[in-house]
Design an enzyme around this catalytic site. Structure first.
Site, short mmCIF file in Angstrom:
data_model
loop_
_atom_site.label_atom_id
_atom_site.label_comp_id
_atom_site.label_asym_id
_atom_site.label_seq_id
_atom_site.Cartn_x
_atom_site.Cartn_y
_atom_site.Cartn_z
N GLU A 94 0.77 -1.15 0.18
CA GLU A 94 -0.10 -0.07 0.08
C GLU A 94 0.75 1.28 -0.12
O GLU A 94 0.31 2.32 -0.25
CB GLU A 94 -0.71 0.17 1.29
CG GLU A 94 -2.03 -1.03 1.01
CD GLU A 94 -2.65 -1.37 2.35
OE1 GLU A 94 -2.70 -0.44 3.32
OE2 GLU A 94 -3.56 -1.95 2.53
N HIS A 97 6.94 2.06 -0.33
CA HIS A 97 8.31 1.35 0.25
C HIS A 97 8.68 0.30 -1.23
O HIS A 97 9.94 0.26 -1.46
CB HIS A 97 7.73 0.41 1.06
CG HIS A 97 9.29 -0.55 1.88
ND1 HIS A 97 9.67 0.17 2.65
CD2 HIS A 97 9.23 -1.86 1.94
CE1 HIS A 97 10.76 -0.74 2.99
NE2 HIS A 97 10.36 -1.88 2.47
#
Length: 166
Positions: A94, A97
């Site tokens: 989400e 990263h």
């Protein structure tokens, strides 16, 4: 999508050199272990199939894909290894990263290869979801570990062929 109906691990159209003359390092990320374990099995079996002996294959685990960079660097510094295969899996989540890790690993492994002047193979899956990863770790699209091993064999053989003229 180009890979939708294609097994990416089909090497029937190419010649694979003998793997026997070389020493191989394999660095495997522990994160997404079911997937990276399947990638490792594919890479290991491909090396053996093409002539490498068990004694010529050195395997080490690192916590995640980001650590493949330092794992490959440490391995190339500390052993008489001809090429390193780096195996990992980063699955989109989400947050951003995913983007940072994928970019860092690709750049980092490139830098390690240039630093040591030896092939460092990017066998890292960067998928949108877990199913895509399984499809590329021995599923319907083949095994990226096989591809990484074949790439390692071809690149180390190329480096060896070019040694006298470089």
């Amino acid at each position: 999508m180009a890979t939708q109906l294609k097994n990416l691990s089909d090497f029937s159209h190419t010649t694979v050199p003998n793997a026997a003359p070389y020493r191989y390092g394999i660095v495997v990320a522990e994160w997404n272990a079911k997937i990276t374990g399947a990638l490792y099995e594919g890479a290991y079996q491909s090396l053996i199939k093409h002539g490498a002996q068990e004694s010529q294959i050195y395997t080490y685990s690192v916590p995640g894909s980001f650590e493949l960079i330092s794992g490959a660097d440490i391995l190339l510094k500390s052993n008489n290894i001809d090429t390193v295969i780096c195996l990992g899996c980063v699955i989109q989540g989400e947050t951003r990263h995913f983007d940072f890790i994928c970019q860092a690993v690709a750049t980092g492994l490139s830098n390690v290869a240039l630093k040591h002047e030896k092939p460092v193979i990017f066998g890292v899956l960067t998928t949108d979801n877990e199913q895509q990863a399984f499809d590329r770790a021995g599923g319907k699209h083949g095994n990226k570990g096989d591809e990484a091993a074949i790439t390692a064999i071809k690149m180390v053989d190329l480096a060896n062929q070019l040694k006298p003229i470089i």
